[in-house]
Design a protein around this motif. Sequence first.
Motif, PDB file in Angstrom:
ATOM      1  N   ASN A  32     -20.822   5.562   2.152  1.00  9.46           N
ATOM      2  CA  ASN A  32     -19.995   4.852   1.180  1.00  9.46           C
ATOM      3  C   ASN A  32     -20.882   4.029   0.262  1.00  9.46           C
ATOM      4  OD1 ASN A  32     -20.375   2.029   2.255  1.00  9.46           O
ATOM      5  ND2 ASN A  32     -19.421   2.945   4.059  1.00  9.46           N
ATOM      6  N   THR A  33     -20.277   3.471  -0.730  1.00  7.48           N
ATOM      7  CA  THR A  33     -20.949   2.518  -1.611  1.00  7.48           C
ATOM      8  C   THR A  33     -20.135   1.230  -1.599  1.00  7.48           C
ATOM      9  OG1 THR A  33     -21.871   4.224  -3.038  1.00  7.48           O
ATOM     10  CG2 THR A  33     -21.697   2.009  -3.961  1.00  7.48           C
ATOM     11  N   MET A  34     -20.807   0.130  -1.401  1.00 11.74           N
ATOM     12  CA  MET A  34     -20.153  -1.167  -1.473  1.00 11.74           C
ATOM     13  C   MET A  34     -20.824  -1.994  -2.562  1.00 11.74           C
ATOM     14  SD  MET A  34     -19.358  -2.157   2.491  1.00 11.74           S
ATOM     15  CE  MET A  34     -18.260  -3.501   2.025  1.00 11.74           C
ATOM     16  N   GLY A  35     -20.031  -2.834  -3.182  1.00  9.10           N
ATOM     17  CA  GLY A  35     -20.606  -3.605  -4.270  1.00  9.10           C
ATOM     18  C   GLY A  35     -19.723  -4.734  -4.719  1.00  9.10           C
ATOM     19  N   TRP A  36     -20.138  -5.311  -5.830  1.00  7.67           N
ATOM     20  CA  TRP A  36     -19.460  -6.468  -6.397  1.00  7.67           C
ATOM     21  C   TRP A  36     -19.172  -6.223  -7.878  1.00  7.67           C
ATOM     22  CZ3 TRP A  36     -17.995 -10.439  -3.300  1.00  7.67           C
ATOM     23  CH2 TRP A  36     -18.582 -10.503  -2.025  1.00  7.67           C
ATOM     24  N   TYR A  37     -17.967  -6.533  -8.255  1.00  6.42           N
ATOM     25  CA  TYR A  37     -17.545  -6.551  -9.643  1.00  6.42           C
ATOM     26  C   TYR A  37     -17.126  -7.974  -9.968  1.00  6.42           C
ATOM     27  CZ  TYR A  37     -17.338  -1.417  -9.829  1.00  6.42           C
ATOM     28  OH  TYR A  37     -17.643  -0.080  -9.825  1.00  6.42           O
ATOM     29  N   ARG A  38     -17.025  -8.274 -11.263  1.00  9.08           N
ATOM     30  CA  ARG A  38     -16.526  -9.582 -11.654  1.00  9.08           C
ATOM     31  C   ARG A  38     -15.647  -9.446 -12.896  1.00  9.08           C
ATOM     32  NH1 ARG A  38     -22.213 -12.422 -13.681  1.00  9.08           N
ATOM     33  NH2 ARG A  38     -22.476 -11.209 -15.611  1.00  9.08           N
ATOM     34  N   GLN A  39     -14.764 -10.406 -13.013  1.00 10.17           N
ATOM     35  CA  GLN A  39     -13.888 -10.442 -14.177  1.00 10.17           C
ATOM     36  C   GLN A  39     -13.764 -11.873 -14.659  1.00 10.17           C
ATOM     37  OE1 GLN A  39     -10.015  -8.616 -13.647  1.00 10.17           O
ATOM     38  NE2 GLN A  39      -9.799  -8.332 -15.844  1.00 10.17           N
ATOM     39  N   ALA A  40     -14.245 -12.096 -15.867  1.00 13.20           N
ATOM     40  CA  ALA A  40     -14.133 -13.410 -16.498  1.00 13.20           C
ATOM     41  C   ALA A  40     -12.819 -13.472 -17.278  1.00 13.20           C
ATOM     42  CB  ALA A  40     -15.315 -13.646 -17.417  1.00 13.20           C
ATOM     43  N   PRO A  41     -12.318 -14.667 -17.553  1.00 13.44           N
ATOM     44  CA  PRO A  41     -11.058 -14.789 -18.301  1.00 13.44           C
ATOM     45  C   PRO A  41     -11.132 -14.057 -19.629  1.00 13.44           C
ATOM     46  CG  PRO A  41     -11.670 -16.895 -17.363  1.00 13.44           C
ATOM     47  CD  PRO A  41     -12.837 -15.970 -17.120  1.00 13.44           C
ATOM     48  N   GLY A  42     -10.139 -13.225 -19.887  1.00 18.61           N
ATOM     49  CA  GLY A  42     -10.062 -12.511 -21.147  1.00 18.61           C
ATOM     50  C   GLY A  42     -10.998 -11.323 -21.276  1.00 18.61           C
ATOM     51  N   LYS A  43     -11.681 -10.986 -20.195  1.00 16.47           N
ATOM     52  CA  LYS A  43     -12.631  -9.873 -20.236  1.00 16.47           C
ATOM     53  C   LYS A  43     -12.270  -8.810 -19.213  1.00 16.47           C
ATOM     54  CE  LYS A  43     -16.579 -12.417 -22.059  1.00 16.47           C
ATOM     55  NZ  LYS A  43     -18.040 -12.677 -21.921  1.00 16.47           N
ATOM     56  N   GLN A  44     -12.835  -7.634 -19.395  1.00 14.84           N
ATOM     57  CA  GLN A  44     -12.614  -6.547 -18.450  1.00 14.84           C
ATOM     58  C   GLN A  44     -13.466  -6.753 -17.207  1.00 14.84           C
ATOM     59  OE1 GLN A  44     -13.371  -2.868 -20.584  1.00 14.84           O
ATOM     60  NE2 GLN A  44     -11.207  -2.682 -21.105  1.00 14.84           N
ATOM     61  N   ARG A  45     -12.996  -6.163 -16.123  1.00 17.44           N
ATOM     62  CA  ARG A  45     -13.779  -6.190 -14.892  1.00 17.44           C
ATOM     63  C   ARG A  45     -15.037  -5.365 -15.100  1.00 17.44           C
ATOM     64  NH1 ARG A  45     -10.711  -5.357  -9.215  1.00 17.44           N
ATOM     65  NH2 ARG A  45      -9.427  -6.899 -10.301  1.00 17.44           N
ATOM     66  N   GLU A  46     -16.174  -5.873 -14.617  1.00 13.59           N
ATOM     67  CA  GLU A  46     -17.446  -5.186 -14.811  1.00 13.59           C
ATOM     68  C   GLU A  46     -18.228  -5.132 -13.502  1.00 13.59           C
ATOM     69  OE1 GLU A  46     -19.938  -7.299 -17.558  1.00 13.59           O
ATOM     70  OE2 GLU A  46     -20.001  -9.116 -16.328  1.00 13.59           O
ATOM     71  N   LEU A  47     -19.035  -4.102 -13.384  1.00 13.96           N
ATOM     72  CA  LEU A  47     -19.898  -3.966 -12.225  1.00 13.96           C
ATOM     73  C   LEU A  47     -20.993  -5.020 -12.275  1.00 13.96           C
ATOM     74  CD1 LEU A  47     -20.965  -2.383  -9.709  1.00 13.96           C
ATOM     75  CD2 LEU A  47     -22.317  -1.044 -11.345  1.00 13.96           C
ATOM     76  N   VAL A  48     -21.230  -5.687 -11.154  1.00 19.14           N
ATOM     77  CA  VAL A  48     -22.337  -6.620 -11.028  1.00 19.14           C
ATOM     78  C   VAL A  48     -23.485  -5.936 -10.288  1.00 19.14           C
ATOM     79  CG1 VAL A  48     -23.105  -8.815 -10.068  1.00 19.14           C
ATOM     80  CG2 VAL A  48     -20.796  -8.606 -11.024  1.00 19.14           C
ATOM     81  N   ALA A  49     -23.191  -5.409  -9.118  1.00 15.23           N
ATOM     82  CA  ALA A  49     -24.207  -4.744  -8.314  1.00 15.23           C
ATOM     83  C   ALA A  49     -23.528  -3.880  -7.266  1.00 15.23           C
ATOM     84  CB  ALA A  49     -25.123  -5.756  -7.632  1.00 15.23           C
ATOM     85  N   SER A  50     -24.175  -2.786  -6.906  1.00 14.89           N
ATOM     86  CA  SER A  50     -23.665  -1.950  -5.830  1.00 14.89           C
ATOM     87  C   SER A  50     -24.825  -1.397  -5.024  1.00 14.89           C
ATOM     88  CB  SER A  50     -22.791  -0.815  -6.371  1.00 14.89           C
ATOM     89  OG  SER A  50     -23.562   0.094  -7.126  1.00 14.89           O
ATOM     90  N   GLY A  55     -28.899   3.292   0.617  1.00 14.20           N
ATOM     91  CA  GLY A  55     -29.835   2.299   0.096  1.00 14.20           C
ATOM     92  C   GLY A  55     -30.010   2.255  -1.407  1.00 14.20           C
ATOM     93  N   SER A  56     -29.478   3.206  -2.138  1.00 21.59           N
ATOM     94  CA  SER A  56     -29.683   3.180  -3.591  1.00 21.59           C
ATOM     95  C   SER A  56     -28.926   2.006  -4.209  1.00 21.59           C
ATOM     96  CB  SER A  56     -29.241   4.492  -4.224  1.00 21.59           C
ATOM     97  OG  SER A  56     -27.869   4.707  -4.022  1.00 21.59           O
ATOM     98  N   LEU A  57     -29.558   1.414  -5.228  1.00 16.65           N
ATOM     99  CA  LEU A  57     -29.071   0.170  -5.825  1.00 16.65           C
ATOM    100  C   LEU A  57     -28.725   0.359  -7.296  1.00 16.65           C
ATOM    101  CD1 LEU A  57     -31.811  -2.243  -4.426  1.00 16.65           C
ATOM    102  CD2 LEU A  57     -29.477  -2.033  -3.588  1.00 16.65           C
ATOM    103  N   THR A  58     -27.732  -0.403  -7.731  1.00 19.61           N
ATOM    104  CA  THR A  58     -27.405  -0.497  -9.146  1.00 19.61           C
ATOM    105  C   THR A  58     -27.134  -1.951  -9.470  1.00 19.61           C
ATOM    106  OG1 THR A  58     -26.377   1.699  -9.130  1.00 19.61           O
ATOM    107  CG2 THR A  58     -25.824   0.242 -10.961  1.00 19.61           C
TER     108      THR A  58
END
Length: 119
Positions: A32-50, A55-58
Amino acid sequence: QVQLVESGGGLVQAGGSLRLSCVASGSIVSINTMGWYRQAPGKQRELVASMASGGSLTYADSVKGRFTISRDNAKNMVYLQMNSLKPQDTAVYYCNYRIYYGGNYQYSWGKGTLVTVSS
């Protein structure tokens, strides 16, 4: 069905650090891939890191060199160490679990944890 629970958000001054944690439970597939997204007020959700189970990273360009993602596969946990935080990092941070099954990606999301960075 996979359930995700985040913890570790809060209020921090610019330049400070926070560590987010997420624990997964339920019908977890080992690949599987696990990661973190974030969403600021008024903005779209975006990938932070996965991070894939292999072991591959983004990382998003905006957090490279400041944030570090890590996993503990035995505990089904993923972490996000956030250093040198900036006000623009303020957002709700969501834990994400993704698998590829039957020709499609399947996603699970946590409810989110708020990170507020004051200037």
